[in-house]
Design a protein around this motif. Structure first.
Motif, PDB file in Angstrom:
ATOM      1  N   GLN A 158       0.854  -1.179   0.000  1.00  0.00           N
ATOM      2  CA  GLN A 158       0.000   0.000   0.000  1.00  0.00           C
ATOM      3  C   GLN A 158       0.895   1.236   0.000  1.00  0.00           C
ATOM      4  N   VAL A 159       0.639   2.183  -0.893  1.00  0.00           N
ATOM      5  CA  VAL A 159       1.432   3.413  -0.971  1.00  0.00           C
ATOM      6  C   VAL A 159       0.458   4.594  -1.017  1.00  0.00           C
ATOM      7  N   TRP A 160       0.674   5.550  -0.138  1.00  0.00           N
ATOM      8  CA  TRP A 160      -0.193   6.728  -0.062  1.00  0.00           C
ATOM      9  C   TRP A 160       0.662   7.981   0.086  1.00  0.00           C
ATOM     10  N   ASN A 161       0.067   9.125  -0.218  1.00  0.00           N
ATOM     11  CA  ASN A 161       0.701  10.437  -0.083  1.00  0.00           C
ATOM     12  C   ASN A 161       1.751  10.694  -1.167  1.00  0.00           C
ATOM     13  N   LYS A 162       1.564  10.089  -2.339  1.00  0.00           N
ATOM     14  CA  LYS A 162       2.457  10.388  -3.453  1.00  0.00           C
ATOM     15  C   LYS A 162       2.239  11.828  -3.939  1.00  0.00           C
ATOM     16  N   GLN A 163       1.014  12.309  -3.796  1.00  0.00           N
ATOM     17  CA  GLN A 163       0.693  13.676  -4.176  1.00  0.00           C
ATOM     18  C   GLN A 163      -0.047  14.355  -3.033  1.00  0.00           C
ATOM     19  N   ARG A 164      -0.064  15.666  -3.064  1.00  0.00           N
ATOM     20  CA  ARG A 164      -0.801  16.418  -2.053  1.00  0.00           C
ATOM     21  C   ARG A 164      -1.449  17.634  -2.714  1.00  0.00           C
ATOM     22  N   LYS A 165      -2.489  18.129  -2.083  1.00  0.00           N
ATOM     23  CA  LYS A 165      -3.132  19.353  -2.530  1.00  0.00           C
ATOM     24  C   LYS A 165      -2.511  20.520  -1.783  1.00  0.00           C
ATOM     25  N   ARG A 166      -1.957  21.435  -2.542  1.00  0.00           N
ATOM     26  CA  ARG A 166      -1.273  22.585  -1.944  1.00  0.00           C
ATOM     27  C   ARG A 166      -2.029  23.861  -2.290  1.00  0.00           C
ATOM     28  N   GLU A 167      -2.259  24.683  -1.302  1.00  0.00           N
ATOM     29  CA  GLU A 167      -2.974  25.942  -1.513  1.00  0.00           C
ATOM     30  C   GLU A 167      -1.964  27.063  -1.731  1.00  0.00           C
ATOM     31  N   VAL A 168      -2.096  27.741  -2.861  1.00  0.00           N
ATOM     32  CA  VAL A 168      -1.186  28.839  -3.200  1.00  0.00           C
ATOM     33  C   VAL A 168      -2.015  30.089  -3.473  1.00  0.00           C
ATOM     34  N   LEU A 169      -1.426  31.242  -3.197  1.00  0.00           N
ATOM     35  CA  LEU A 169      -2.116  32.507  -3.440  1.00  0.00           C
ATOM     36  C   LEU A 169      -2.394  32.694  -4.929  1.00  0.00           C
ATOM     37  N   ILE A 170      -3.586  33.140  -5.229  1.00  0.00           N
ATOM     38  CA  ILE A 170      -3.931  33.417  -6.620  1.00  0.00           C
ATOM     39  C   ILE A 170      -3.153  34.619  -7.122  1.00  0.00           C
ATOM     40  N   ASP A 171      -3.053  35.645  -6.303  1.00  0.00           N
ATOM     41  CA  ASP A 171      -2.329  36.858  -6.669  1.00  0.00           C
ATOM     42  C   ASP A 171      -1.565  37.339  -5.434  1.00  0.00           C
ATOM     43  N   VAL A 172      -0.260  37.304  -5.511  1.00  0.00           N
ATOM     44  CA  VAL A 172       0.544  37.703  -4.346  1.00  0.00           C
ATOM     45  C   VAL A 172       0.398  39.190  -4.044  1.00  0.00           C
ATOM     46  N   HIS A 173      -0.111  39.954  -5.008  1.00  0.00           N
ATOM     47  CA  HIS A 173      -0.302  41.387  -4.801  1.00  0.00           C
ATOM     48  C   HIS A 173      -1.704  41.717  -4.274  1.00  0.00           C
ATOM     49  N   ASP A 174      -2.585  40.704  -4.221  1.00  0.00           N
ATOM     50  CA  ASP A 174      -3.934  40.914  -3.698  1.00  0.00           C
ATOM     51  C   ASP A 174      -4.346  39.651  -2.943  1.00  0.00           C
ATOM     52  N   VAL A 175      -3.954  39.570  -1.680  1.00  0.00           N
ATOM     53  CA  VAL A 175      -4.190  38.353  -0.903  1.00  0.00           C
ATOM     54  C   VAL A 175      -5.666  38.140  -0.604  1.00  0.00           C
ATOM     55  N   THR A 176      -6.523  39.164  -0.777  1.00  0.00           N
ATOM     56  CA  THR A 176      -7.951  38.994  -0.503  1.00  0.00           C
ATOM     57  C   THR A 176      -8.602  38.045  -1.499  1.00  0.00           C
ATOM     58  N   LEU A 177      -7.953  37.778  -2.639  1.00  0.00           N
ATOM     59  CA  LEU A 177      -8.505  36.823  -3.602  1.00  0.00           C
ATOM     60  C   LEU A 177      -8.416  35.396  -3.100  1.00  0.00           C
ATOM     61  N   GLY A 178      -7.617  35.178  -2.069  1.00  0.00           N
ATOM     62  CA  GLY A 178      -7.535  33.849  -1.487  1.00  0.00           C
ATOM     63  C   GLY A 178      -6.580  32.935  -2.232  1.00  0.00           C
ATOM     64  N   HIS A 179      -6.785  31.647  -2.041  1.00  0.00           N
ATOM     65  CA  HIS A 179      -5.896  30.634  -2.574  1.00  0.00           C
ATOM     66  C   HIS A 179      -6.599  29.776  -3.624  1.00  0.00           C
ATOM     67  N   GLU A 180      -5.796  29.096  -4.403  1.00  0.00           N
ATOM     68  CA  GLU A 180      -6.295  28.053  -5.286  1.00  0.00           C
ATOM     69  C   GLU A 180      -5.530  26.771  -4.972  1.00  0.00           C
ATOM     70  N   THR A 181      -6.181  25.638  -5.197  1.00  0.00           N
ATOM     71  CA  THR A 181      -5.598  24.354  -4.846  1.00  0.00           C
ATOM     72  C   THR A 181      -4.905  23.746  -6.055  1.00  0.00           C
ATOM     73  N   LYS A 182      -3.674  23.296  -5.853  1.00  0.00           N
ATOM     74  CA  LYS A 182      -2.914  22.652  -6.913  1.00  0.00           C
ATOM     75  C   LYS A 182      -2.400  21.310  -6.412  1.00  0.00           C
ATOM     76  N   LEU A 183      -2.437  20.335  -7.303  1.00  0.00           N
ATOM     77  CA  LEU A 183      -1.930  19.007  -6.974  1.00  0.00           C
ATOM     78  C   LEU A 183      -0.429  18.987  -7.216  1.00  0.00           C
ATOM     79  N   THR A 184       0.308  18.589  -6.186  1.00  0.00           N
ATOM     80  CA  THR A 184       1.766  18.641  -6.221  1.00  0.00           C
ATOM     81  C   THR A 184       2.340  17.283  -5.844  1.00  0.00           C
ATOM     82  N   TRP A 185       3.402  16.891  -6.529  1.00  0.00           N
ATOM     83  CA  TRP A 185       4.075  15.639  -6.206  1.00  0.00           C
ATOM     84  C   TRP A 185       4.907  15.812  -4.942  1.00  0.00           C
ATOM     85  N   ASN A 186       4.796  14.844  -4.061  1.00  0.00           N
ATOM     86  CA  ASN A 186       5.619  14.823  -2.862  1.00  0.00           C
ATOM     87  C   ASN A 186       6.933  14.089  -3.139  1.00  0.00           C
ATOM     88  N   PRO A 187       8.008  14.463  -2.456  1.00  0.00           N
ATOM     89  CA  PRO A 187       9.247  13.677  -2.583  1.00  0.00           C
ATOM     90  C   PRO A 187       9.022  12.257  -2.068  1.00  0.00           C
TER      91      PRO A 187
END
Length: 586
Positions: free
Chosen positions: A262-291
């Motif tokens: 059984q293998v788990w946690n190969k990927q994770r959902k990472r929340e990143v700022l949509i616009d670093v110049h306007d943090v009120t827009l919040g984050h968007e979720t991106k799927l990222t490979w884990n080491p």
């Protein structure tokens, strides 16, 4: 009498009943305002939207915030059913100034009435609820991840996602949670799929014998072996399934689960700022490979292995020696806006064309590997190219002419003539067919269950029934989300065309993001036919724009929005000749 708008939210539609959630939130809001002469006259209720998304990016909440600026909005105040549903983290501090600016009171049950901006305690209470909301979400994420890691390490239970190619799900008894077991939910484990497992073993054997990934894919396609997406169409409706691709072979060669662990946690959902110049827009979720050192492995072999660990290790060493082993993913240097993203299709294979930069200019490409063409007997060049500059000016000129004030009457007449008939898109038809097939299978399963003798085990058939019911529920969810054909009268269509037409007149000078938004509202579908050097343009207008300003097909002032009323109007079609010699590439 005080006229109020109700504001609510329900996340994850598959985990909650939107109607029940709306009902109790609406009831709390009504109990707060009714004793003081308040009447709810409009609703803004978001379905399947996370609390972490700022109100300005939620469909219904954004309509509410826009309506605050409308002096003829039809309500005097806004009431929420629960503050944790409306605000998360610091969202209250970023949103409430709009209510203050437009002098619209915001009623909250925990406050006991409208928020008074002059009372410091009110601000502290709302900030506290935002922190509670954020903390609640964080605790849930932590508990879920810890539970998933423990299950991956210590059990053979299937913990979600589709089974790897070569395996299939097998029933493992009722769910250990009594309430879920009462709902018919079952546990599942992986068992070997004989047909697909043999293909996996062939891939590893050929790879270790020195064959390249591309050669393996070509050989599988030439031998008529179904690709993973073609073999399991129920879970891969979004994929073409035309032939084996290099990426499918590579995923199999690098997947450690074929060793039985059984293998788990190969990927994770990472929340990143949509616009670093306007943090009120919040984050968007991106799927990222884990080491790899972050992956969670089972302590023992818990599933039937398809290959042994020595074979898998040898394959990884060979990949690394070729320079194609696991590497860190490099970040994209820059993100570009492709105006026609998602609406431009190749007329040869009916797949979406992909945006690509070529010498600094935006192009659209349909890459069709040779093995796809051979397997499906399609005359398709390896690459089909279309520069954005060859299409946009012609498309914008056509839109400008078609929606020009002196031609709008003709446009309205043409669209009214095109209405009628029960035309459904492919996704809707597929969902209806799936529901019908599930109903037939359920009838057969229940008949088989009734015909069992005393010595037979009903658990197997019960597992079939549960799986079929889940497939039916998924198809019903897709059907609810599918846009419906809506027929508009002359007055409604005139309002829609006037709204879109005013924007279309300025489309030529608009920035790419605004162009893309207008094209989406027009419901454009562009099909490029490289041999004729033409683009077929079809417009299916989104009726959502009719009630963005407060009017509605239900003849009331309640803008129900995308959660309840989404439709399209069959529009206009034309051929745009793009010309040029850039279309085909060997």
């Amino acid at each position: 009498m005080i006229k109020l708008a109700f504001w609510g939210r329900c996340s994850t539609e598959d985990r909650q009943d939107p109607e029940a959630s709306r009902a109790w939130q609406y009831s709390r809001a009504e109990q707060l305002v009714a004793p003081r002469g308040g009447v709810i006259v409009a609703e803004y209720f978001d379905v399947d939207k996370s609390r972490s998304i700022p109100p300005a990016r939620r469909p219904q909440a954004s309509l509410l915030l826009a309506e605050l600026a409308n002096p003829d909005r039809g309500f005097e105040a806004v009431v929420v059913g629960e503050p944790q549903r409306a605000f998360y983290g610091n969202q209250f501090g970023n949103t409430f100034p709009l209510f203050e600016h437009y002098d619209v009171p915001l009623w909250v049950p925990e406050i006991g009435g409208p928020i008074d901006p002059a009372v410091e305690a009110h601000d502290m209470i709302m900030s506290t609820f935002g922190s509670i909301s954020k903390g609640e979400r964080s605790r849930i994420k932590t508990r879920v991840r810890a539970t998933m890691a423990a299950l991956a390490q210590n059990s053979n239970r299937h913990i979600g996602g589709r089974p790897p190619y070569g395996y299939r799900l097998a029933d493992a008894g009722p769910h250990p949670n009594p309430s879920k077991a009462a709902d018919g939910k079952r546990l599942h484990v992986l068992e070997i799929d004989p047909y697909a497992a043999e293909v996996v073993q062939r891939i590893f054997a050929e790879f270790l014998a020195g064959k390249g990934i591309f050669a393996i894919a070509e050989g599988l396609t030439a031998d008529g072996i179904l690709s993973p997406s073609a073999y399991d169409r129920a879970r891969n409706r979004h994929r073409s399934g035309l032939a084996w691709s290099k990426s499918a072979v590579r995923v199999i060669v690098t997947n450690p689960r074929y060793t039985g662990r059984q293998v788990w946690n190969k990927q994770r959902k990472r929340e990143v700022l949509i616009d670093v110049h306007d943090v009120t827009l919040g984050h968007e979720t991106k799927l990222t490979w884990n080491p790899q050192d972050s992956w969670v492995w089972s302590d023992d072999i818990v599933n039937p292995p398809i290959i042994d660990e020595q074979t898998f290790t040898a394959a990884q060493e060979m990949l690394a020696a070729r320079g194609h082993g696991p590497t860190s993913h490099k970040p994209h240097r820059r993100r570009y806006t492709y105006v026609l993203r998602g609406i431009l299709y190749c007329g040869l294979c009916n797949r979406r064309m992909q945006g690509q930069r070529n010498h600094g200019a935006p192009y659209y490409r349909c890459r069709f590997p040779e093995e796809y063409a051979l397997a499906n007997k399609i005359m398709h060049p390896r690459n089909v190219y279309l520069p954005e500059s060859a299409l946009l000016p012609r498309l914008d000129r056509w839109l400008g002419r078609y929606f020009a004030p002196h031609r709008r009457a003709d446009t309205i007449a043409a669209i009214l003539a095109a209405q009628g008939g029960d035309v459904e898109d492919a996704a809707t038809v597929t969902a209806r067919d799936t529901i019908a097939e599930c109903d037939r299978r359920l009838a057969r399963h229940r008949a088989a269950l009734e015909a069992l003798d005393e010595d037979s085990d009903p658990a197997v058939i019960a597992g079939w029934i549960t799986e079929t019911q889940q497939q039916r529920a998924a198809a019903e969810a897709r059907l609810r989300q599918a846009p419906q054909q809506v027929e508009l009268n002359h007055e409604e269509l005139t309002g829609l065309i006037n709204q879109l037409g005013d924007r279309a007149q300025a489309i030529a000078t608009a920035d790419p993001a605004r162009k893309a938004d207008l094209y989406a509202k027009l419901g454009l579908r562009l099909t490029y036919h490289p041999t004729q050097q033409t683009v077929r343009a079809e417009a299916h207008l989104e009726t959502r724009t009719l009630w963005e300003k407060g009017s509605c097909r239900r003849r009331d002032s309640n803008p129900h929005g995308s959660g309840f009323w989404v439709g399209s109007v069959r529009g206009v079609e034309l051929d745009l000749r793009v010309g040029g010699s850039y279309a085909l590439a060997a």
